[in-house]
Design a protein around this motif. Structure first.
Motif, PDB file in Angstrom:
ATOM      1  N   ILE A  17     -13.209  -9.062  15.479  1.00  0.00           N
ATOM      2  CA  ILE A  17     -14.490  -8.558  15.975  1.00  0.00           C
ATOM      3  C   ILE A  17     -15.488  -9.695  16.120  1.00  0.00           C
ATOM      4  CG2 ILE A  17     -16.513  -7.127  15.424  1.00  0.00           C
ATOM      5  CD1 ILE A  17     -14.660  -5.131  14.132  1.00  0.00           C
ATOM      6  N   GLN A  18     -16.094  -9.777  17.265  1.00  0.00           N
ATOM      7  CA  GLN A  18     -17.162 -10.740  17.507  1.00  0.00           C
ATOM      8  C   GLN A  18     -18.384  -9.987  18.030  1.00  0.00           C
ATOM      9  OE1 GLN A  18     -15.480 -13.723  20.152  1.00  0.00           O
ATOM     10  NE2 GLN A  18     -14.952 -15.020  18.414  1.00  0.00           N
ATOM     11  N   SER A  19     -19.501 -10.146  17.347  1.00  0.00           N
ATOM     12  CA  SER A  19     -20.718  -9.458  17.762  1.00  0.00           C
ATOM     13  C   SER A  19     -21.192 -10.006  19.109  1.00  0.00           C
ATOM     14  CB  SER A  19     -21.817  -9.640  16.707  1.00  0.00           C
ATOM     15  OG  SER A  19     -21.377  -9.176  15.455  1.00  0.00           O
ATOM     16  N   LYS A  31     -24.673  -5.663  14.521  1.00  0.00           N
ATOM     17  CA  LYS A  31     -23.754  -5.444  15.640  1.00  0.00           C
ATOM     18  C   LYS A  31     -22.304  -5.385  15.174  1.00  0.00           C
ATOM     19  CE  LYS A  31     -26.713  -7.261  19.308  1.00  0.00           C
ATOM     20  NZ  LYS A  31     -26.980  -8.348  20.277  1.00  0.00           N
ATOM     21  N   TYR A  32     -21.966  -6.163  14.153  1.00  0.00           N
ATOM     22  CA  TYR A  32     -20.611  -6.134  13.600  1.00  0.00           C
ATOM     23  C   TYR A  32     -20.294  -4.741  13.062  1.00  0.00           C
ATOM     24  CZ  TYR A  32     -16.522  -7.370  10.766  1.00  0.00           C
ATOM     25  OH  TYR A  32     -15.268  -7.409  10.216  1.00  0.00           O
ATOM     26  N   LEU A  33     -21.229  -4.160  12.294  1.00  0.00           N
ATOM     27  CA  LEU A  33     -21.000  -2.832  11.737  1.00  0.00           C
ATOM     28  C   LEU A  33     -20.844  -1.798  12.847  1.00  0.00           C
ATOM     29  CD1 LEU A  33     -20.814  -0.903   9.330  1.00  0.00           C
ATOM     30  CD2 LEU A  33     -23.319  -0.764   9.331  1.00  0.00           C
ATOM     31  N   GLU A  34     -21.671  -1.881  13.871  1.00  0.00           N
ATOM     32  CA  GLU A  34     -21.574  -0.944  14.987  1.00  0.00           C
ATOM     33  C   GLU A  34     -20.217  -1.055  15.674  1.00  0.00           C
ATOM     34  OE1 GLU A  34     -24.872  -1.783  17.504  1.00  0.00           O
ATOM     35  OE2 GLU A  34     -26.362  -0.995  16.098  1.00  0.00           O
ATOM     36  N   LEU A  38     -17.241   1.763  15.838  1.00  0.00           N
ATOM     37  CA  LEU A  38     -16.827   2.222  17.163  1.00  0.00           C
ATOM     38  C   LEU A  38     -15.319   2.094  17.336  1.00  0.00           C
ATOM     39  CD1 LEU A  38     -17.781   3.195  19.980  1.00  0.00           C
ATOM     40  CD2 LEU A  38     -17.877   0.789  20.649  1.00  0.00           C
ATOM     41  N   GLN A  39     -14.748   1.000  16.843  1.00  0.00           N
ATOM     42  CA  GLN A  39     -13.324   0.736  17.040  1.00  0.00           C
ATOM     43  C   GLN A  39     -12.426   1.517  16.094  1.00  0.00           C
ATOM     44  OE1 GLN A  39     -12.469  -3.459  16.946  1.00  0.00           O
ATOM     45  NE2 GLN A  39     -13.753  -3.931  18.717  1.00  0.00           N
ATOM     46  N   LEU A  40     -12.903   1.791  14.869  1.00  0.00           N
ATOM     47  CA  LEU A  40     -12.010   2.314  13.832  1.00  0.00           C
ATOM     48  C   LEU A  40     -12.277   3.751  13.407  1.00  0.00           C
ATOM     49  CD1 LEU A  40     -11.820  -0.837  11.501  1.00  0.00           C
ATOM     50  CD2 LEU A  40     -10.017   0.049  12.982  1.00  0.00           C
ATOM     51  N   HIS A 282     -14.982   4.951   7.583  1.00  0.00           N
ATOM     52  CA  HIS A 282     -15.148   4.624   9.005  1.00  0.00           C
ATOM     53  C   HIS A 282     -13.832   4.226   9.671  1.00  0.00           C
ATOM     54  CE1 HIS A 282     -19.494   4.701   8.615  1.00  0.00           C
ATOM     55  NE2 HIS A 282     -19.406   3.906   7.575  1.00  0.00           N
ATOM     56  N   MET A 283     -12.713   4.473   9.001  1.00  0.00           N
ATOM     57  CA  MET A 283     -11.424   3.974   9.475  1.00  0.00           C
ATOM     58  C   MET A 283     -10.444   5.108   9.756  1.00  0.00           C
ATOM     59  SD  MET A 283     -11.289   0.733   6.836  1.00  0.00           S
ATOM     60  CE  MET A 283     -12.616  -0.490   6.835  1.00  0.00           C
TER      61      MET A 283
END
Length: 313
Positions: A17-19, A31-34, A38-40, A282-283
């Motif tokens: 993940i890259q913000s 942004k990393y948390l978002e 979103l992905q997981l 969140h996963m």
């Protein structure tokens, strides 16, 4: 340390993940948390309705999002206040949307998500005050919201677990239960689990120290409403479920907080999720344990709502 194939899959994904266009370390964290969520988080369940309101205060407004569960038509519904995590500096509607939808549908309760003020722009006690004010406002406006003011609980994850603990310490007589999901209970980073997991997975000590420095002003350094491990008075705290993850630097602090509550006479249930890491709620795209925790929280909510109803009869 050994992780399951599913956890390794998640950790490999997190490393990639890259913000996007992060302006500074704070922006990067948010942004990393978002992106992670979103992905997981997996598929977002449909609910009957989502409403967004602003609670008016003297110098600001507190945004809330109200989730009406699928198929729910009862006028006077039970309700759960949700206090999100994010190290007190990140998180909001979109990071927790998938989790809150699942909770609404499984519990059958209206979920009220509080988009409280974040540090460092708004350090302690701004976020805590927002959550206390939100609970009081919901109770005061229960009729117009279609909520039973005698059937309200609170759930908080991570930093939200610390905030929920403080809310229930202050006004817990208004709540039928609380759930603390891997709560951020201490800011000393001296526990054994912090020594083992100093560099992760998911959380790391350096980032935690920075977050607490942003959140907690020097003149509040020993305030137990900011640092739950220092709390002594749990007289108002309702029955509590504490969810803990095995490979989480916060796990020992969460256990200690639960022990303090139990020793003070609070009805406490500790639930330990083997093989899990911080943020596993969140996963759900990868982990079955996410839904297992949702199911457990729903059962706990139903038990405590039922008990309070029986006491009223």
């Amino acid at each position: 340390m050994q992780f399951t194939p599913q956890i390794n899959q998640i950790l490999n994904q997190l490393e990639k993940i890259q913000s996007f266009n992060a302006q500074n370390p704070l922006d990067d964290t948010r942004k990393y948390l978002e992106t992670m969520c979103l992905q997981l988080s997996g598929k977002k369940e449909p609910v009957t309705m989502i409403e967004e309101l602003n609670i008016p205060k003297e110098n600001h407004q507190i945004p809330i999002r109200i989730y009406r569960p699928k198929g729910k038509t009862a006028h006077k519904s039970s309700a759960i206040i949700y206090v999100h995590g994010g190290w007190f500096i990140a998180g909001g509607y979109e990071t927790h949307d998938a989790v809150v939808r699942k909770l609404a549908n499984k519990t059958g309760s209206v979920i009220i998500f509080v988009d409280y003020r974040l540090a460092p722009e708004h350090p302690f006690p701004a976020g805590l005050n927002d959550n206390i004010d939100a609970v009081k406002w919901v109770i005061d406006h229960a009729d117009s919201l279609g909520i039973d003011q005698n059937q309200i609980g609170i759930i908080g994850d991570s930093a939200g677990g610390a905030l929920s603990t403080a809310v229930s310490t202050e006004i817990g007589e208004l709540l039928k239960f609380q759930v603390l999901i891997y709560p951020a209970a201490d800011n000393t980073f001296t526990s054994n689990s912090w020594k083992v997991y100093e560099n992760g997975p998911v959380l790391n000590k350096e980032g935690g120290i920075q977050a607490w420095n942003w959140y907690l002003p020097a003149d509040q350094a020993n305030n137990p409403l900011a640092i739950p491990i220092l709390l002594k008075n749990f007289k108002k705290t309702p029955p509590t479920l504490v969810i803990l993850a095995e490979h989480d630097p916060l796990v020992d602090d969460g256990k200690e907080l639960a022990d303090h509550m139990e020793n003070a006479g609070v009805t406490v249930k500790k639930s330990f999720y083997n093989d899990m890491v911080h943020g596993f709620m969140h996963m759900g795209e990868v982990l079955n344990e996410t839904q297992s925790a949702i199911n457990e929280m729903s059962e706990f909510a139903h038990q405590n709502f039922k008990m309070s109803t029986e006491k009223q009869l």
